[in-house]
Structure formats: structure tokens, C-alpha cells
Design an enzyme around this catalytic site. Structure first.
Site, PDB file in Angstrom:
ATOM      1  N   HIS A  18       0.831  -1.206   0.000  1.00 55.25           N
ATOM      2  CA  HIS A  18       0.000   0.000   0.000  1.00 55.25           C
ATOM      3  C   HIS A  18       0.869   1.261   0.000  1.00 55.25           C
ATOM      4  CE1 HIS A  18       0.910   0.831   4.247  1.00 55.25           C
ATOM      5  NE2 HIS A  18       0.625  -0.437   4.531  1.00 55.25           N
ATOM      6  N   CYS A  20       3.578  -4.524   6.660  1.00 58.19           N
ATOM      7  CA  CYS A  20       3.176  -4.342   5.266  1.00 58.19           C
ATOM      8  C   CYS A  20       4.354  -3.857   4.416  1.00 58.19           C
ATOM      9  CB  CYS A  20       2.031  -3.339   5.177  1.00 58.19           C
ATOM     10  SG  CYS A  20       0.507  -3.908   5.958  1.00 58.19           S
TER      11      CYS A  20
END
Length: 407
Positions: A328, A346
Site C-alpha cells: 500500500h 506491510c
């Protein structure tokens, strides 16, 4: 699955014999070419009168039949020529006559809450018919399918089925699952627990799909018994999809870069910052699959067991695991892109790079995390982790493979 042998019916006038109960001896049938009061073929008429009546039995009778078993028709004398079993919606239970001609058995079970008509004919062109009705299932099992009909997905996307209730009869269920491809792709089903704790079965090709492959999945489950605690399935399922462009991603924890390839050629390389090494904030490693493009979502660290580390809206979010690993945009971490892994697990990158990747990739694209500092590979059911298994190890997870070994 065997199909009922279809034999053209002679153009004769025959009296229908109803079946009531598990067995009924039919009254004598007239099967001659003339009318009931005589005809030109006196010999045929005399022979027909001397033939024994057709006597058959059906294992399912009445209007409160328990579903979940095959229909079986047995003839007392002579041989069956054809049997047809249809439901009230026009569907047909295909089946097969045994080699000795004495019995016919449907290839599928009678489904719950259905009206059935059984029509049988012997080799002497005598006919008989009956009807029965199955009761509703005490408990119904259902299936969630990961790929919607008409989708285009990446080369690593497995077919994944998650069941509402436990599946004890895994081999019986797996027998009713069929994957057909436009290029005879080799693959296998494998059973394990989903991240939710429910039973799950995935179909994975031996190698990544070939771009352009058309895939059809048929789940002929109506009437199949899940086993203890699972209930009956009360419908069939199906889906069709296409394999898109061969696009793959690789994240190196060592170089802090992500590369994107298409048809084997690198088309983009972007600096990233992955999970912080040495604890629960480290990234998962190994082969994963981009599960979905979720766009702008709220990420709350408390939902993944990381306390109050973060709670923010995050753009261009692409899910890799059920436990919350994403690729992301992470503009708040810009100082570390390409130089340090400092995220909470992440793979983050700049807004511009995240937007470009998001617009380029599709669900089903593979992503592999390599290098040092990870917390290991995610569990098999935490996303689509089957690509971390060898082909032989994956095939061993088939219930039918286990049944063959045990047999």
C-alpha cells in the site's frame, strides 16, 4: 460420471404400471402393434399376453424420503433397457445400468426437498413409473467461492472453496468437484483449515497458470452429505473465469525494492519499506498471492494484535494475507523507502508508486518476499499459501489421494 443408456422407445401402445412401495409385481401388459381388441399381428399379440409382467423395485419411496443417497432401480425378471429419473424442475439424475441388466443406479444422490419421477423400461418394451418426494435437509451446508463468474485473475490464483459447516466426508465431496480448462492444465485439490477455522479446499495448478487459459469449475454438490455435523448440500455451484496477463512481483527485504515483471521482463522497480525485523512487526516471507485490491481502507493495529501502533486511512491497499499484510501507499514513511524496513509488517511505498502498481496489477498476481529479517511463511490458510508447498506435498492434501493410499 456414467450416463443413462438411452434407447429409442418402440412406437407401440403400452400400459403404464405404477410402482408403489419398494416392490410391486405389475399386472400383465399388452405390448402388441394392434389395438386392444385385436390386430393384424396375431402372433405378437399372443406372445405379449404370455410374457410375465414387469416387476421392479425402487429403494426410495413415499413423500418423506430422506435425501443424500443414490436412486436404485431393480428389476425382478428380465433386463432393464433404460431408466430415467427427473425432478420437478426438469433436471435429470444420470445413472448407469449394471452389466447384468438387473439394476440401475444414479450417479448422484437424491437432493433434499425435491419431487422425483422414475420411469423404467425393460428389453420387452414394458414400462413402469413411480414418484417420490424427499424431505428438506435437517441441516444445510453452503460454499463460499473466491472467484466470481466472468472474472479475469492472475496466474497464481487458486480456486478456493470455504464451507459454512464441517466437512467430514471430504473424499465424497471432492469427487463432485471438477475443474475444466482450455489447455488441460494439470492441478489438484487440497484440504486444510481456512484462517477463519472453517474447512477449505483449494485447486492449485502444478505450476502457475498460463496466460489466456479459460477455466470452468463445477461443484455438483446437491444431495451430497458433508458428514457428521455438516449437513447436506442443497444446491450445485459453478463459476467460470479467465487467466489474465502473466504479471509477478518480488519484494527483497535486503535491497528494500519491489520489482514487477510482465511475461518475464522487468517493467517496474520501486523502493519500499517492509516490516521491521525481529518481532511481530516483521513481514511474512515466501510466495503469496494478491488476494484483492481494496483501495482506501482503515487500518487499525488493534485488529491484528499490535496494540495502538497505528490507526489511519490507507490508500491503494492490496491484500496479501487474511492477517493483514498489504502492499500500500505509506507516505508517512517516505524517509525509509529503499533504505530501511520499518513498517508494521506491510510493504509500503510512495503515493505515486502505489498508484501506478495498483492500476497495473490484478487479483491473483503472485508476490514473493525474499531476503532476511522476515517472521517466516504465513500459515497455509492465511491467504493463498499453497505455492510454498512442493507439487508432491500439495497433491498429498487431496482427500482422494489419501483414500487411494488407504485403499
Amino acid at each position: 460420471m456414467s450416463r443413462t443408456r438411452r434407447t429409442a422407445l418402440p412406437r407401440r401402445r403400452v400400459r403404464q404400471v405404477a410402482l408403489a412401495g419398494t416392490a410391486l409385481l405389475a399386472a400383465a401388459l399388452t405390448a402388441c402393434s394392434g389395438g386392444a381388441d385385436g390386430g393384424s399381428d396375431g402372433g405378437a399379440k399372443a406372445d405379449a399376453k404370455n410374457k410375465p409382467a414387469m416387476a421392479v423395485s425402487v429403494n426410495l419411496t413415499g413423500d418423506q424420503v430422506k435425501a443424500g443417497e443414490p436412486v436404485k432401480v431393480t428389476i425382478a425378471d428380465g433386463k432393464l433397457a433404460q431408466v430415467k429419473v427427473t425432478d420437478g424442475k426438469g433436471g435429470e439424475l444420470a445413472g448407469q445400468i449394471a452389466a447384468d441388466g438387473k439394476t440401475w443406479t444414479s450417479g448422484r444422490n437424491a437432493a433434499p426437498n425435491a419431487d422425483y419421477k422414475v420411469e423404467a423400461q425393460n428389453t420387452d418394451s414394458q414400462n413402469a413409473s413411480t414418484q417420490f418426494k424427499t424431505s428438506a435437509a435437517d441441516k444445510v451446508n453452503k460454499v463460499s467461492i473466491n472467484i466470481s463468474k466472468g472474472s479475469t485473475v492472475g496466474v497464481a490464483m487458486p480456486v478456493s472453496l470455504v464451507f459454512d459447516n464441517p466437512v467430514k466426508n471430504k473424499a465424497e465431496v471432492e469427487k463432485q468437484l471438477k475443474v475444466t480448462t482450455s489447455n488441460n492444465t494439470e492441478g489438484s485439490w487440497g484440504w486444510f483449515k481456512d484462517y477463519s477455522g472453517n474447512d477449505r479446499v483449494d485447486w492449485r495448478p502444478k505450476d502457475y497458470w498460463k496466460s489466456g487459459t479459460d477455466v470452468k469449475v463445477e461443484m455438483n454438490l446437491n444431495g451430497v452429505d458433508s458428514g457428521a455435523g455438516g449437513g447436506l448440500f442443497a444446491r450445485d455451484y459453478s463459476t467460470e473465469f479467465k487467466i489474465g496477463k502473466d504479471r509477478r512481483m518480488e519484494v527483497s527485504l535486503d535491497t528494500k525494492k519491489m520489482s514487477v515483471t510482465e511475461d518475464g521482463q522487468v517493467v517496474k522497480t520501486v523502493p519500499v519499506s517492509a516490516g521491521t525485523p525481529g518481532g511481530q512487526k516483521a513481514s511474512w516471507s515466501g510466495k503469496m498471492v494478491l488476494m484483492a485490491k481494496e483501495g482506501t481502507i482503515r487500518m487499525d493495529s488493534q485488529t491484528v494484535g499490535l496494540g495502538d501502533a497505528y490507526d489511519k486511512m490507507v490508500d491503494y491497499s492490496m491484500r496479501l494475507t487474511w492477517s493483514g499484510m498489504y502492499v500500500h501507499a505509506a507516505p508517512w514513511n517516505a524517509a525509509n523507502f529503499g533504505s530501511a524496513n520499518t513498517s508494521s509488517g506491510c510493504v509500503g511505498m510512495s503515493d505515486a508508486n502505489a498508484k501506478a502498481v495498483y492500476e497495473q496489477v490484478q487479483a491473483g498476481d503472485p508476490l514473493e518476499v525474499v531476503g532476511s529479517g522476515s517472521k517466516g511463511k504465513a500459515d497455509l490458510g492465511n491467504g493463498y499459501g499453497e505455492w510454498n508447498l512442493s507439487w508432491d506435498a500439495w497433491k498429498a492434501k487431496s482427500a482422494l489421494a489419501g483414500a487411494a493410499q488407504n485403499g
